[in-house]
Design an enzyme around this catalytic site. Sequence first.
Site: not given
Ligand code: OXD
Ligand code: MN
Length: 590
Positions: A70, A198, A207, A227, A249, A251, A278, A366
């Site tokens: 991002r 992306y 998002k 989130h 993100s 974590c 998420d 990913r």
């Molecule tokens: C983020 C994702 O960047 O979930 O938070 O991809």
């Molecule tokens: Mn996320």
Amino acid sequence: MASTLEALERWVSDVATLTRPAKIHWCDGSEAEYQALVRQMLADGTLVELNQQTHPGCYLHRSHPSDVARVEHLTLVCHRDEQDAGPNNHTMDVTAAHAKMDALFDGCMQGRTMYVIPYCMGPIDSPLSRCGVEITDSPYVVANMKIMTRMGKAAQERIEREGRFVKGLHSTGELDPERRFIVHFPDELSIQSYGSGYGGNALLGKKCHALRIASHQARTEGWLAEHMLIVGIENPQGETHYIAAAFPSACGKTNLAMLIPPEGYRKDGWKVWTVGDDICWMRPGADGRLYAINPEAGFFGVAPGTSDNSNPNALSTIARDTIFTNVAVTADNQPWWEGLPGTPVTDWQGRPYDAANGPAAHPNSRFTVSAKQCPTWSPKAEDAQGVPISAIVFGGRRPSLLPLVMEARDWTHGVLMGAAMGSETTAAATGAVGVLRRDSMAMKPFCGYHYGDYFAHWLSFDKPGAQLPKVFHVNWFRKGKDGKFLWPGFGENLRVLEWMIARVEGKARGEETPIGTLPATGELKLEGLSLDKATLTGLLEVDHAGWQAELAAIGEYLDSFSPRMPAKLHAEQQRVARALDTTERKVATA
Ligand code: OXD
Ligand code: MN
């Protein structure tokens, strides 16, 4: 006429006039359509086939090396009143932003197919779900949207019934970082994304819609778009508590959502159910409790670090029918990343692997996979009414100060804990990694309006009749003097969740401190874990001087949202600061 809804027809036709595609394809969301897209992408090199014996239906996509995460500095939220975006967002005047984006989109789809993707965020029949339409010139985006959302015919029918939808326009453009912008117009319920393929920038249901636009919509309609993962914890008596947890993100949200209980817990009959990893949309039900749905239908998870040790459920989820992006490949053409056994021969850019070039898989590589493939996928995940939430958890990567777990004394204190959240940055966004920044409710990159108004919205849920969840803060990432993590994490986190549930059920006493309630001695079950007393003390230690400095820093941070900072939250920060001072004085005079 491809839709019976005039507003949708008109918008698609306006976009086609602007972008001038060679063809328009309305997506029906069928398996045949997905397979045709895959064949087309294999033929033109957008996808590479992986080992079909070990990974049937799995493909690899290598993105442009400059397009791997991002881009927060190029992501704008533009309200009619510019002030509404808040200091937490980058913004621009609405008219200027439209002019800028129109210029980028002008003629950008010439020679390409324009795909129209009607999608539903959330179970197709849920009153909590919301729909959108993404227009894109990227077949990779279409394939990913097929996995990540309920897309196609059923979504289009719902849109035509309801007459409303979020408009998302996307083009990969030239993938030039100088011509890359992701712009949100919450007042118009629209998104325009140019120059990136992306996931977080291009799969607009995720998002852009489910967080930035939805958070704004949720504020006007009285719900929350967060989130957060959603996980169900079933005890040996067969009772399940659902927990929603916000972490920045990369974590470990996916790992927590798919947690495997430690052996002793498994033997006793504990089970974990994955509802989402998420995003969580929550709304008060008739009984005053918060009910949550996962608006997504798939996982767009971080590959590196996903292993048999950290997340065996994720590994079996992605053993088939998965799109991998920017991972490395082994000699027998299996996907590979750091943390897996075996050796890579080709790195994420398709070069022969050479350690001198850095990690073999990109740190933000990913997998995109249907949630239905997850062995712990909850039977309640498709429930139209959502699942009732017993606890909300906030957490971040904090090497020091923040204890393993603490509970807020009430909702207002919980909102303060969420607002004060801080974390070290990760590879999920471009920029320096490992820098501590405040990330209120893990929504810094995703809140579609002014954080001051957002905190006020959170506070507004505390009203007569509300049966709000208990709020906790966790820190799995506290380190000792030797720089090593104090807590083993992963499956062992269930021990902390069990304590939370005991608090929810009134079965654990806890120990009150000025910063919140911590587990009292003996309340955290540690059997089967080799954790010495000193480590446990370190994990639950409350460093008064450190906390006084932290409260002052939180106060300064909250001030940065004035004049929209709710007085109630400021008063709560003062209350905790005073409680710390009082305890300090008591200790000094004892
Ligand atoms: C983020 C994702 O960047 O979930 O938070 O991809
Ligand atoms: Mn996320």
